[in-house]
Design a protein around this motif. Sequence first.
Motif, PDB file in Angstrom:
ATOM      1  N   ARG A 125       0.861  -1.190   0.000  1.00  0.00           N
ATOM      2  CA  ARG A 125       0.000   0.000   0.000  1.00  0.00           C
ATOM      3  C   ARG A 125       0.892   1.233   0.000  1.00  0.00           C
ATOM      4  N   ILE A 126       0.503   2.241  -0.770  1.00  0.00           N
ATOM      5  CA  ILE A 126       1.194   3.524  -0.792  1.00  0.00           C
ATOM      6  C   ILE A 126       0.213   4.565  -0.258  1.00  0.00           C
ATOM      7  N   ARG A 127       0.666   5.335   0.715  1.00  0.00           N
ATOM      8  CA  ARG A 127      -0.169   6.391   1.273  1.00  0.00           C
ATOM      9  C   ARG A 127       0.735   7.497   1.819  1.00  0.00           C
ATOM     10  N   PRO A 128       0.161   8.686   2.077  1.00  0.00           N
ATOM     11  CA  PRO A 128       0.981   9.741   2.663  1.00  0.00           C
ATOM     12  C   PRO A 128       1.546   9.311   4.022  1.00  0.00           C
ATOM     13  N   TYR A 129       2.777   9.686   4.265  1.00  0.00           N
ATOM     14  CA  TYR A 129       3.420   9.458   5.557  1.00  0.00           C
ATOM     15  C   TYR A 129       2.720  10.344   6.577  1.00  0.00           C
ATOM     16  N   ASN A 130       2.519   9.823   7.801  1.00  0.00           N
ATOM     17  CA  ASN A 130       1.945  10.667   8.840  1.00  0.00           C
ATOM     18  C   ASN A 130       2.688  10.465  10.151  1.00  0.00           C
ATOM     19  N   VAL A 131       2.398  11.294  11.127  1.00  0.00           N
ATOM     20  CA  VAL A 131       3.163  11.301  12.378  1.00  0.00           C
ATOM     21  C   VAL A 131       3.067   9.981  13.135  1.00  0.00           C
ATOM     22  N   LEU A 151       5.698   9.928   0.947  1.00  0.00           N
ATOM     23  CA  LEU A 151       4.793   8.799   0.765  1.00  0.00           C
ATOM     24  C   LEU A 151       5.409   7.568   1.411  1.00  0.00           C
ATOM     25  N   ALA A 152       4.571   6.794   2.070  1.00  0.00           N
ATOM     26  CA  ALA A 152       4.999   5.580   2.753  1.00  0.00           C
ATOM     27  C   ALA A 152       4.526   4.367   1.969  1.00  0.00           C
ATOM     28  N   ALA A 153       5.424   3.405   1.786  1.00  0.00           N
ATOM     29  CA  ALA A 153       5.061   2.112   1.192  1.00  0.00           C
ATOM     30  C   ALA A 153       4.988   1.124   2.345  1.00  0.00           C
TER      31      ALA A 153
END
Length: 192
Positions: free
Chosen positions: A25-31, A79-81
Amino acid sequence: MTQLAEGNGARIGDGGWAATLDDVRIRPYNVTDDARLRRMSAWLSRGSLYTRFFSGTPAIPERYVRSLDGLDHWNREALAALLDDDLIGIAEYFRDRGRPWRAEIAMLVVDPWQRRGLGGLLLDCLSALALRRGITEFDAEVVFDNQGVMRAIRRRWPDVRSLKTEGSAHFRLPVAPPGPVRSGHAEGRHPG
């Protein structure tokens, strides 16, 4: 470096079940990803850490982890994978304040996922976001030792030339529309 997803037994590189890009899954990185980012160090060789951070660090630097808390998801994006609950790659850009159509990019992919298409997938997703946000050029600084990334840049941008600096090559890359993103890869297709 063999167990990436303890929860479901997904194993990488040791003859067990091998995940594919369709499982990522690829999504925005968050805290809330800071612990995942710190754990990511376990699957990175010293060489991978050196080519990303340009220094001999034994783990992802804490100052880098803290810096990602300041993402505004417009001028600075990451972006986080993810494979299950594990962070296996991260791609980021930060916009040049003096030239808002340009942004510096950087990427880090855990060793078992290098040369499997994850970097290209992250770059496609990041490019889509950048274009929608008015960014048309990427700057990339690549350590000469990182021949895999040098080859990948030459494949994607065959006409690009680099400026050589001390120990690295600087590339100015036009942000091209991404190729088709395979289904199942990105949550919401193009994050942002």
